[in-house]
Design a protein around this motif. Structure first.
Motif, short mmCIF file in Angstrom:
data_model
loop_
_atom_site.label_atom_id
_atom_site.label_comp_id
_atom_site.label_asym_id
_atom_site.label_seq_id
_atom_site.Cartn_x
_atom_site.Cartn_y
_atom_site.Cartn_z
N GLY A 183 4.01 -5.84 3.28
CA GLY A 183 4.25 -6.02 1.84
C GLY A 183 5.63 -5.63 1.37
N ASP A 184 6.57 -5.39 2.30
CA ASP A 184 7.91 -4.99 1.89
C ASP A 184 8.58 -6.12 1.14
N VAL A 190 -2.32 -1.86 -7.08
CA VAL A 190 -1.17 -2.41 -6.33
C VAL A 190 -1.35 -2.27 -4.81
N GLU A 191 -2.12 -1.24 -4.39
CA GLU A 191 -2.27 -1.01 -2.95
C GLU A 191 -3.40 -1.82 -2.33
N GLN A 192 -4.20 -2.48 -3.15
CA GLN A 192 -5.33 -3.25 -2.63
C GLN A 192 -4.83 -4.37 -1.70
N PHE A 212 7.24 1.22 1.95
CA PHE A 212 7.90 -0.01 1.48
C PHE A 212 7.64 -0.22 0.00
N LYS A 213 8.48 -1.08 -0.57
CA LYS A 213 8.42 -1.34 -2.00
C LYS A 213 7.97 -2.78 -2.18
N THR A 214 6.98 -2.99 -3.03
CA THR A 214 6.61 -4.38 -3.35
C THR A 214 7.69 -4.97 -4.25
N SER A 215 7.64 -6.28 -4.46
CA SER A 215 8.67 -6.89 -5.32
C SER A 215 8.55 -6.37 -6.76
N GLY A 216 7.38 -5.80 -7.07
CA GLY A 216 7.22 -5.18 -8.40
C GLY A 216 7.81 -3.78 -8.48
N GLY A 217 8.37 -3.30 -7.35
CA GLY A 217 9.07 -2.02 -7.37
C GLY A 217 8.17 -0.81 -7.09
N LYS A 218 6.91 -1.06 -6.66
CA LYS A 218 5.99 0.06 -6.42
C LYS A 218 6.09 0.49 -4.96
N TYR A 219 6.24 1.81 -4.72
CA TYR A 219 6.27 2.31 -3.33
C TYR A 219 4.87 2.36 -2.75
#
Length: 613
Positions: A510-511, A568-570, A480-487
């Protein structure tokens, strides 16, 4: 891949296939060869171990086959098996093959509704069930079913109705034995081909309804050839069939063991695994990461609370074990001093770990979901080989580690006869003689399983390193992608928790969100012990998971376990749940994989609360 350039796998496989041809012929040839001189299979269905020689096993299969013929089973009819692992499961499976019919396993944990779907999807007429709970579910669907005619019950202690549609397995075998249909059975056996359809395996799938994967006898033999090529099995070896036979992994491996003239012990109750291991003392076993994670978590938790001197001894023993095993694996000479130290380390520490598994272990295969390289290496140092593999029902096995070639944290090198490539999007795609021709009755889904040029799309993201080892990162659908665009690959985060004794299940969320959060199901047994030790009062699990001290305890553990993840993954926020995700609620599949869509739906309010600013 470099080791065997001069080997012609295709030619070897053709010879193997010509020799064995069909699983019914394979098993009956062994029965003839060994007679009463050797045990084929054992189980503990009634509390005591019961052993069957090859002759007894072969006779049971032939009687069951004649029983099926008495019931008018035609070629390529579908025979259902709704049961935990036991000898009768294998008997019915091989008996179906012997009359050129197909067996259709149903997970013993499935609900009546899931059972009904499978019975109706492929039109099962005869269904074998294990005990009361399976019988009751089967009886609840027999009246509305258009096809189901007979229910045959394995466990002789089941209370069954006085109904012509129902009978006990013992009576079914006696009927087959007396049927006088030997000539008809020989006639069927004379017609079997390697390309015959053998089974439908319904994959639970984390999305959508179950799909019946079609597998032929040739598909199975390609699996056995590829998996076993680098794993030698002796006729004196014992395999403990611990994973459900309804899963392709256990079933293929059990076929492989019997095909190599070795013995299979069936485990019908996974909760009693440690007893089964002590009694069966298997050389081989298929396993899933969860089992190793729990054992590892328990050992590490015990060590953390041990006195410093004991901790020091433990770490020393593991270090010596590692040095010794690495030299041994690479066929390098082991210095005398190290041999001596290893003997001491084994006597004082390492044998205790090996003995948990019966002490005779050669290779324990592991697959089904992501697995930590750290845990795998820990057991390796203790002398317990866990070889990770990867495959899917539709295309099994894709790669598997072997005693010579094993890299912790990877799923091993690609097996003989299998071709693998990575698509531009990073998807693992595979092609080989074990791959399915498609899904029963589902032409559209079958079409979408293959690429234009006929490779299977696994739906997994991964990569192949320069030595040909495959690493699987996650399901494409699960990224999934966070709203910041990180996979984000949620499985990689969730796998980190599993090596801790206090975590039972976890779902990373977190999608489309600003940050990653998690739903955590604690392992309540160790947590309740910890709470009592720390004088935390609670009367229900709901109270326990809301206690500030408990939340603080999990916050610290989460931070420690995820220390190597990127910013970002924390896990910024988490919620402890008072109960487990269950198969009944559709939250996990029979193989314990998370159905993310269902979980996002069921826990909507809890998830929203974590993101409410």
């Amino acid at each position: 891949m470099t080791h065997h350039q001069n080997v012609n796998y295709e030619k070897e496989f053709e010879e193997y296939l010509t020799r064995e041809k069909h699983l019914a012929l394979m098993v009956l040839a062994r029965a003839k060869k060994y007679g009463d001189s050797k045990i084929a299979v054992r189980h503990k269905a009634y509390g005591q171990w019961e052993a069957f020689t090859w002759k007894q096993f072969g006779e049971l299969i032939e009687s069951a086959a004649k029983g099926l013929l008495s019931f008018g089973v035609k070629e390529f009819d579908f025979i259902g098996i709704f049961s935990n692992n036991r000898v009768e499961w294998a008997v019915v499976d091989y008996a179906s093959f012997a009359v050129r019919a197909c067996s259709v396993p149903v997970y013993a944990t499935n609900s009546a509704k899931e059972l009904e779907y499978i019975v109706n999807d492929c039109g099962i007429r005869i269904l074998f069930v294990e005990k009361q709970e399976h019988y009751d579910k089967a009886m609840s669907i027999i009246d509305p079913s258009k096809t189901l005619e007979k229910i045959i019950v394995f466990d002789r202690n089941t209370k069954i109705a006085n109904d012509p549609r129902v009978m006990l397995f013992d009576d079914f075998i006696a009927m087959g034995k007396k049927s006088g249909l030997d000539a008809k059975l020989q006639e069927r056996l004379a017609k079997v081909q390697s390309d015959d359809l053998s089974t439908l395996i319904y994959t639970s799938g984390t999305t959508g309804e179950p799909k019946g994967v079609m597998l032929t006898h040739k598909n199975w033999f390609a699996m056995l050839f590829g998996t076993g090529y680098h794993i030698p099995v002796e006729p004196t070896d014992v395999n403990l069939a611990f994973l459900p036979l309804s899963h392709v992994f256990e079933r293929a491996w059990s076929y492989f063991i019997l095909c190599n003239d070795a013995q299979v012990d069936y485990c019908h109750d996974t909760k009693a695994l440690l007893d089964f291991l002590k009694e069966s003392r298997p050389h081989f076993m298929c396993s899933v990461p969860r089992m190793w994670e729990k054992v590892y978590g328990t050992i590490m938790d015990g060590i953390k609370s041990a006195p410093p001197a004991k901790q020091k001894l433990f770490n020393w023993a593991l270090e010596i074990g590692g040095k010794y095993q690495y030299l041994k694996k690479d066929h390098k000479p082991i210095p005398l001093g190290l041999k001596f130290k290893h003997a001491i380390a084994t006597k004082l520490v390492l044998h205790k770990i090996r003995d948990l598994f019966g002490g005779r272990n050669k290779v324990f295969n592991c697959g089904g979901s992501a697995f930590s390289g750290e845990i795998s290496e820990f057991f390796f140092k203790a002398g317990v080989f866990i070889l990770q593999g990867y495959g899917m029902t539709e295309c099994f096995v894709i790669c598997v580690s072997n005693p010579e070639r094993n890299k912790f944290g990877t799923c091993g090198p690609v097996v003989p006869l299998m071709q693998v490539r990575i698509s531009p999007e990073g998807e693992i795609q595979a092609k080989g003689p074990s791959m399915t021709q498609g899904y029963w009755n589902k032409p559209e889904l079958t079409k979408s399983l293959f690429t234009e040029d006929g490779w299977i799309k696994t739906g997994d993201v991964g990569f192949i390193d320069s030595e040909g080892f495959i690493t699987v990162t996650d399901r494409i659908k699960d990224l999934f992608k966070t709203s910041g665009g990180k996979y984000i690959a949620p499985q990689q985060i969730e796998t980190l928790f599993k090596e801790d004794i206090y975590f039972e299940q976890a779902a990373a969320i977190g999608d489309g969100r600003k940050f990653v959060s998690a739903l955590i199901v604690p392992a309540f047994e160790p947590l309740e012990k910890w709470a009592k030790k720390n004088n935390i009062e609670f009367s229900t699990r709901e109270e326990l998971v809301k206690h500030p001290e408990v939340i603080k305890f999990y916050r610290e553990r989460i931070d420690y376990l995820t220390r190597d993840l990127g910013q970002v993954e924390q896990i910024k926020k988490f919620t402890l749940l008072p109960h487990e995700f269950t198969q009944e609620n559709g939250e996990i599949t029979p193989t314990q994989k998370i159905r993310r869509k269902v979980i996002n739906e069921h826990y909507k309010d809890i998830i929203e609360a974590m993101y409410a600013e």
